[in-house]
Write a protein that holds these residues in place. Structure first.
Motif, mmCIF file in Angstrom:
data_model
loop_
_atom_site.group_PDB
_atom_site.id
_atom_site.type_symbol
_atom_site.label_atom_id
_atom_site.label_comp_id
_atom_site.label_asym_id
_atom_site.label_seq_id
_atom_site.Cartn_x
_atom_site.Cartn_y
_atom_site.Cartn_z
ATOM 1 N N LEU A 24 -7.055 1.033 29.806
ATOM 2 C CA LEU A 24 -7.598 -0.265 30.203
ATOM 3 C C LEU A 24 -8.700 -0.054 31.226
ATOM 4 O O LEU A 24 -8.491 0.597 32.252
ATOM 5 N N LEU A 25 -9.867 -0.595 30.937
ATOM 6 C CA LEU A 25 -10.977 -0.605 31.887
ATOM 7 C C LEU A 25 -11.184 -2.039 32.347
ATOM 8 O O LEU A 25 -11.317 -2.944 31.519
ATOM 9 N N LEU B 87 -10.070 0.975 37.322
ATOM 10 C CA LEU B 87 -10.406 -0.258 38.037
ATOM 11 C C LEU B 87 -11.760 -0.106 38.716
ATOM 12 O O LEU B 87 -11.988 0.834 39.482
ATOM 13 N N ILE B 88 -12.641 -1.052 38.448
ATOM 14 C CA ILE B 88 -13.935 -1.134 39.122
ATOM 15 C C ILE B 88 -13.876 -2.301 40.103
ATOM 16 O O ILE B 88 -13.285 -3.337 39.814
ATOM 17 N N GLU B 89 -14.515 -2.122 41.271
ATOM 18 C CA GLU B 89 -14.557 -3.143 42.314
ATOM 19 C C GLU B 89 -13.152 -3.516 42.768
ATOM 20 O O GLU B 89 -12.659 -4.617 42.523
ATOM 21 N N VAL B 90 -12.527 -2.581 43.455
ATOM 22 C CA VAL B 90 -11.182 -2.790 43.992
ATOM 23 C C VAL B 90 -11.250 -2.690 45.517
ATOM 24 O O VAL B 90 -12.029 -1.908 46.075
ATOM 25 N N ASP B 91 -10.451 -3.507 46.202
ATOM 26 C CA ASP B 91 -10.443 -3.582 47.663
ATOM 27 C C ASP B 91 -9.341 -2.676 48.206
ATOM 28 O O ASP B 91 -8.185 -2.784 47.817
ATOM 29 N N ASN B 92 -9.713 -1.793 49.128
ATOM 30 C CA ASN B 92 -8.744 -0.833 49.662
ATOM 31 C C ASN B 92 -8.214 -1.227 51.034
ATOM 32 O O ASN B 92 -7.715 -0.375 51.769
ATOM 33 N N GLY B 93 -8.306 -2.508 51.392
ATOM 34 C CA GLY B 93 -7.661 -2.939 52.625
ATOM 35 C C GLY B 93 -8.529 -3.694 53.601
ATOM 36 O O GLY B 93 -8.320 -3.597 54.817
ATOM 37 N N SER B 94 -9.476 -4.495 53.116
ATOM 38 C CA SER B 94 -10.273 -5.320 54.020
ATOM 39 C C SER B 94 -9.491 -6.591 54.359
ATOM 40 O O SER B 94 -8.391 -6.818 53.860
#
Length: 247
Positions: free
Chosen positions: A4-5, A49-56
């Motif tokens: 899955l992309l 996963l493209i454009e993923v947030d790592n903790g903002s």
């Protein structure tokens, strides 16, 4: 196997419906959980996963990658999409933006390569038991994008294993932009019908691609009609055919 992309737009697409220009800065609230609920029954073996947030702040200082990996029981790897010395690493929110892989099976190796040109420089190389996957998010600028595509060619041609090259190519001219890459490397487009993936509510642009080497046998390819991001997800069912070893 199933790959899955998905460009999930930091799980802020619900906010973008209300504030098209500022929505990306909004909090994800429960929208990220909706994306995970969509993915779970698909049961993918590998997720890019493209454009993923790592903790903002918009993700309540929690990594979306770690949360999804925990919920799905997957291994994972993540990296910021900007170069280590990039000025974007010093700006809040931007320094928590990246791309990631999740995988059912143990990840045998991971490498992070970087383009010389463009704001978004990251290339993730993921090594699994039978094949390798490269994940990219290419530049918006046409000139920068063409230099990145040339960089990709030199990178993937060194690969001795079956491989997939996938991501958001931002190819506003469609497959024509990557035709030289495909011809020179022998890559094939998993989407033989060339379906647009953006915007998800009325797809017109061919931005997202799953390309593969000849050893990857495509069983099925489709784009589920979901509006959880501004991009449609791409799903590939495939097999890895044995590679003849030189005698």
């Amino acid at each position: 196997m199933r790959f899955l992309l998905y460009n999930i737009c930091y799980a802020t697409h619900g906010n973008q419906r209300r504030l098209p220009l500022l929505g990306m800065l909004g909090r994800t609230r429960d929208h990220f959980e909706e994306i995970t609920k969509f993915i779970r029954p698909l049961d993918p073996d590998v997720i890019g996963l493209i454009e993923v947030d790592n903790g903002s702040y918009r993700a309540r200082q929690k990594s979306q990658v770690e949360k999804m990996a925990e919920d799905l029981g997957h291994f994972h790897c993540y990296c910021s999409k900007y170069g280590a010395e990039s000025r974007w690493q010093r700006i809040p929110i931007y320094n928590k933006q990246g791309n990631a892989f999740l995988a059912k099976d143990e990840i045998l190796g991971e490498k992070f390569h970087y383009f010389e040109r463009g704001m978004k420089k990251l290339i993730i190389e993921l090594e699994l038991e039978k094949f390798t996957i490269f994940l990219v998010h290419l530049a918006l600028s046409y000139k920068a994008r063409q230099e990145q595509i040339l960089h990709l060619y030199h990178l993937v041609k060194k690969t001795k294993r079956p491989y997939i090259l996938a991501g958001d190519f931002n190819a506003f001219m469609g497959e024509a932009e990557i035709q030289l890459l495909m011809s020179a490397s022998g890559l094939q487009n998993a989407d033989t019908e060339m379906q647009p993936s953006y915007p998800s509510h009325r797809p017109k642009k061919y931005l997202d691609f799953i390309l593969h080497s000849p050893e990857i046998k495509v069983n099925k390819f489709w784009m589920p009609d979901v509006r959880l991001s501004d991009h449609l997800p791409l799903v590939l069912d495939f097999e890895v055919e044995p590679v003849d070893k030189p005698t």
